[in-house]
Design an enzyme around this catalytic site. Structure first.
Site, PDB file in Angstrom:
ATOM      1  N   CYS A  89       0.814  -1.222   0.000  1.00  0.00           N
ATOM      2  CA  CYS A  89       0.000   0.000   0.000  1.00  0.00           C
ATOM      3  C   CYS A  89       0.848   1.273   0.000  1.00  0.00           C
ATOM      4  O   CYS A  89       0.332   2.359  -0.253  1.00  0.00           O
ATOM      5  CB  CYS A  89      -0.948   0.001   1.187  1.00  0.00           C
ATOM      6  SG  CYS A  89      -1.987  -1.451   1.251  1.00  0.00           S
ATOM      7  N   ASN A 112     -10.180  -0.258   0.516  1.00  0.00           N
ATOM      8  CA  ASN A 112      -8.725  -0.192   0.432  1.00  0.00           C
ATOM      9  C   ASN A 112      -8.266  -0.804  -0.891  1.00  0.00           C
ATOM     10  O   ASN A 112      -8.324  -2.022  -1.069  1.00  0.00           O
ATOM     11  CB  ASN A 112      -8.133  -0.953   1.630  1.00  0.00           C
ATOM     12  CG  ASN A 112      -6.615  -0.922   1.661  1.00  0.00           C
ATOM     13  OD1 ASN A 112      -5.974  -0.545   0.678  1.00  0.00           O
ATOM     14  ND2 ASN A 112      -6.051  -1.319   2.783  1.00  0.00           N
ATOM     15  N   HIS A 129      -3.421   7.158   2.685  1.00  0.00           N
ATOM     16  CA  HIS A 129      -3.840   5.825   2.245  1.00  0.00           C
ATOM     17  C   HIS A 129      -5.214   5.538   2.852  1.00  0.00           C
ATOM     18  O   HIS A 129      -5.443   5.747   4.041  1.00  0.00           O
ATOM     19  CB  HIS A 129      -2.810   4.799   2.710  1.00  0.00           C
ATOM     20  CG  HIS A 129      -3.212   3.385   2.462  1.00  0.00           C
ATOM     21  ND1 HIS A 129      -3.766   2.961   1.269  1.00  0.00           N
ATOM     22  CD2 HIS A 129      -3.141   2.277   3.259  1.00  0.00           C
ATOM     23  CE1 HIS A 129      -4.011   1.675   1.340  1.00  0.00           C
ATOM     24  NE2 HIS A 129      -3.657   1.229   2.534  1.00  0.00           N
TER      25      HIS A 129
HETATM   26  C1  LIG Z   1      -9.773  -5.239  10.524  1.00  0.00           C
HETATM   27  C2  LIG Z   1     -10.344  -4.244  11.506  1.00  0.00           C
HETATM   28  C3  LIG Z   1     -11.364  -3.367  10.809  1.00  0.00           C
HETATM   29  C4  LIG Z   1     -11.035  -4.988  12.632  1.00  0.00           C
HETATM   30  O1  LIG Z   1     -11.568  -4.050  13.547  1.00  0.00           O
HETATM   31  P1  LIG Z   1     -11.292  -4.218  15.103  1.00  0.00           P
HETATM   32  O2  LIG Z   1     -12.026  -3.151  15.789  1.00  0.00           O
HETATM   33  O3  LIG Z   1      -9.798  -4.273  15.281  1.00  0.00           O
HETATM   34  O4  LIG Z   1     -11.941  -5.584  15.374  1.00  0.00           O
HETATM   35  P2  LIG Z   1     -11.275  -6.868  16.041  1.00  0.00           P
HETATM   36  O5  LIG Z   1     -10.297  -7.485  15.089  1.00  0.00           O
HETATM   37  O6  LIG Z   1     -10.779  -6.465  17.402  1.00  0.00           O
HETATM   38  O7  LIG Z   1     -12.533  -7.792  16.166  1.00  0.00           O
HETATM   39  C5  LIG Z   1     -13.607  -7.476  17.019  1.00  0.00           C
HETATM   40  C6  LIG Z   1     -14.673  -8.543  16.844  1.00  0.00           C
HETATM   41  O8  LIG Z   1     -15.316  -8.351  15.568  1.00  0.00           O
HETATM   42  C7  LIG Z   1     -15.280  -9.569  14.844  1.00  0.00           C
HETATM   43  N1  LIG Z   1     -15.191  -9.287  13.415  1.00  0.00           N
HETATM   44  C8  LIG Z   1     -14.094  -9.250  12.639  1.00  0.00           C
HETATM   45  N2  LIG Z   1     -14.432  -8.944  11.375  1.00  0.00           N
HETATM   46  C9  LIG Z   1     -15.779  -8.813  11.365  1.00  0.00           C
HETATM   47  C10 LIG Z   1     -16.701  -8.503  10.365  1.00  0.00           C
HETATM   48  N3  LIG Z   1     -16.345  -8.282   9.100  1.00  0.00           N
HETATM   49  N4  LIG Z   1     -18.012  -8.420  10.715  1.00  0.00           N
HETATM   50  C11 LIG Z   1     -18.410  -8.632  11.976  1.00  0.00           C
HETATM   51  N5  LIG Z   1     -17.576  -8.941  12.975  1.00  0.00           N
HETATM   52  C12 LIG Z   1     -16.268  -9.023  12.679  1.00  0.00           C
HETATM   53  C13 LIG Z   1     -14.068 -10.308  15.372  1.00  0.00           C
HETATM   54  O9  LIG Z   1     -14.179 -11.696  15.140  1.00  0.00           O
HETATM   55  C14 LIG Z   1     -14.102  -9.956  16.839  1.00  0.00           C
HETATM   56  O10 LIG Z   1     -15.004 -10.770  17.505  1.00  0.00           O
HETATM   57  P3  LIG Z   1     -14.635 -11.376  18.937  1.00  0.00           P
HETATM   58  O11 LIG Z   1     -14.503 -10.169  19.837  1.00  0.00           O
HETATM   59  O12 LIG Z   1     -15.813 -12.240  19.232  1.00  0.00           O
HETATM   60  O13 LIG Z   1     -13.352 -12.101  18.750  1.00  0.00           O
HETATM   61  C15 LIG Z   1      -9.225  -3.360  12.123  1.00  0.00           C
HETATM   62  O14 LIG Z   1      -8.420  -4.128  12.975  1.00  0.00           O
HETATM   63  C16 LIG Z   1      -8.360  -2.716  11.095  1.00  0.00           C
HETATM   64  O15 LIG Z   1      -8.797  -1.872  10.345  1.00  0.00           O
HETATM   65  N6  LIG Z   1      -7.087  -3.084  11.073  1.00  0.00           N
HETATM   66  C17 LIG Z   1      -6.153  -2.518  10.109  1.00  0.00           C
HETATM   67  C18 LIG Z   1      -6.450  -3.106   8.769  1.00  0.00           C
HETATM   68  C19 LIG Z   1      -5.757  -2.399   7.653  1.00  0.00           C
HETATM   69  O16 LIG Z   1      -5.758  -1.203   7.584  1.00  0.00           O
HETATM   70  N7  LIG Z   1      -5.196  -3.198   6.762  1.00  0.00           N
HETATM   71  C20 LIG Z   1      -4.589  -2.738   5.579  1.00  0.00           C
HETATM   72  C21 LIG Z   1      -3.269  -2.149   5.837  1.00  0.00           C
HETATM   73  S1  LIG Z   1      -2.668  -1.470   4.380  1.00  0.00           S
END
Ligand SMILES: CC(C)(COP(=O)(O)OP(=O)(O)OC[C@H]1O[C@@H](n2cnc3c(N)ncnc32)[C@H](O)[C@@H]1OP(=O)(O)O)[C@@H](O)C(=O)NCCC(=O)NCCS
Length: 337
Positions: A132, A293, A263
């Site tokens: 990215c 993204n 980004h």
């Molecule tokens: C991926 C992302 C959106 C997840 O959000 P988060 O607030 O961190 O959520 P978590 O990973 O802590 O998960 C929280 C809960 O939601 C659940 N969950 C994950 N994806 C889900 C979805 N699409 N829909 C519903 N629930 C979801 C998880 O299983 C977790 O459940 P649990 O508490 O029972 O284990 C976030 O971590 C993120 O944006 N990370 C960076 C990703 C990124 O930018 N990547 C590209 C880099 S270039």
């Protein structure tokens, strides 16, 4: 010091060369996204998720996905044609084509070579992979050829077809990504304008946190894996930090910035970077709600849309900031000409 200012170049023997460095800047922009829209509601039918969860945690409402007949090269070609038109150049004016991508159709030939052929350009072409952060890496790479006067016009494209590599059964990742391409023409600009500072970095110790392994012997061999929480922490920390370093390299601070083009991964990450830079969200360009993204394509697509909607004026200080797999990060400060 990462500042690109015209000054006498020192040759390897220590003598001052007669040539001075040339300022490089963006002189044309264009983008192309597929027509096919994949909404959060449609994702609810694929994995256990909800429109509300995706909007709350990421800010994404929909993303674009290639249709049959479209591919990475065709998106890049369309973005490139639009950028060339915007710059008032033809493909024959190009000295080099760089495509930043982490989702090539083939390991080889490069996407850049395919684009060179499609455009009818007669110049070198290569792909650059910094996930990215790739577009900003490619932009800085291109600016060095312009600065030394060895090339006049370079096409820098960020393009991705993330949908080919997404595991559509993994709700942790499939909700995040989309397809698209953005392109910029990089050429000489007036002194004091163009790219005036940058910061590039990598920390390969975090490579496992976001990766896509290629296993040629397996079917369905390449899929994205992500540790979302750890990538989130890295992004929040590094996005603001790299932008600050790039600004400091040219003696500026967040208060001097007219537009931040970050980004487009997650609205919460963008808001925390803006806070670190002490910038109000009105000065931040956001379009992730429409496209998700698109990896190396987010920044050039956003820049192209910012220009189309007159969010960038001549004389504005614009900061581009990216982060991603590698782990990598990259920022550039531009004085718009
Ligand atoms: C991926 C992302 C959106 C997840 O959000 P988060 O607030 O961190 O959520 P978590 O990973 O802590 O998960 C929280 C809960 O939601 C659940 N969950 C994950 N994806 C889900 C979805 N699409 N829909 C519903 N629930 C979801 C998880 O299983 C977790 O459940 P649990 O508490 O029972 O284990 C976030 O971590 C993120 O944006 N990370 C960076 C990703 C990124 O930018 N990547 C590209 C880099 S270039």
């Amino acid at each position: 010091m990462n500042v690109l200012v015209p000054r006498a170049a020192v040759e390897s023997n220590g003598q001052i060369a007669s040539k001075t460095l040339v300022q490089a800047g963006i002189t044309g922009l264009g983008h192309r996204v597929p027509d096919r829209i994949l909404t959060n509601a449609e994702l609810e039918t694929l994995v256990e998720t909800s429109d509300e969860w995706i909007r709350d945690r990421t800010g994404i409402e929909e993303r674009r996905i290639v249709a049959p007949g479209e591919n990475l090269a065709s998106l890049c070609e369309a973005a490139a044609r639009s950028a060339l038109e915007n710059a008032g150049l033809s493909a024959l004016d190009l000295d080099l084509i760089i495509v930043a991508t982490c989702t090539p159709e083939n390991l080889f030939p490069s996407t850049a070579a395919q684009v060179q052929n499609a455009l009818g350009a007669r110049c070198g072409a290569f792909d650059l992979e910094a996930a990215c952060s790739g577009f900003v890496y490619a932009l800085i790479c291109a600016s060095q050829f312009i600065a030394t006067g060895t090339m006049k016009n370079i096409l820098v494209i960020g393009g991705e077809v993330m949908s080919r590599y997404v595991d559509w059964t993994d709700r942790n990742t499939c909700i995040l990504f989309g397809d698209g391409a953005g392109a910029a023409v990089v050429s000489a600009v007036e002194d004091g304008f163009g790219i005036i500072g940058f910061d590039l970095g990598a920390d390969g110790s975090g490579g496992e946190l976001l990766h896509c392994a290629v296993r040629p012997t397996e079917t369905n061999n390449a899929q994205i894996f992500q540790n979302g929480r750890e990538v989130y922490k890295f992004a929040v920390e590094q996005m603001g930090a790299t932008a600050v370093r790039a600004l400091e390299s040219c003696g500026l601070s967040g208060e001097d910035v007219d537009l931040l083009v970050p980004h487009q991964a997650n609205i919460r990450i963008i808001k925390s970077a803006a806070k670190r830079l002490k910038m109000p969200m009105e000065k931040v360009f956001v379009n992730l709600q429409k496209y998700g993204n698109t990896s190396a394509a987010t920044i050039p697509i956003a820049l192209s849309e910012a220009r189309q909607s007159n969010r960038i004026q001549s004389g504005d200080t614009v900061v581009l900031v990216g982060f991603g797999a590698g782990l990598t990060w990259a920022s550039a400060v531009l004085k718009w000409s």
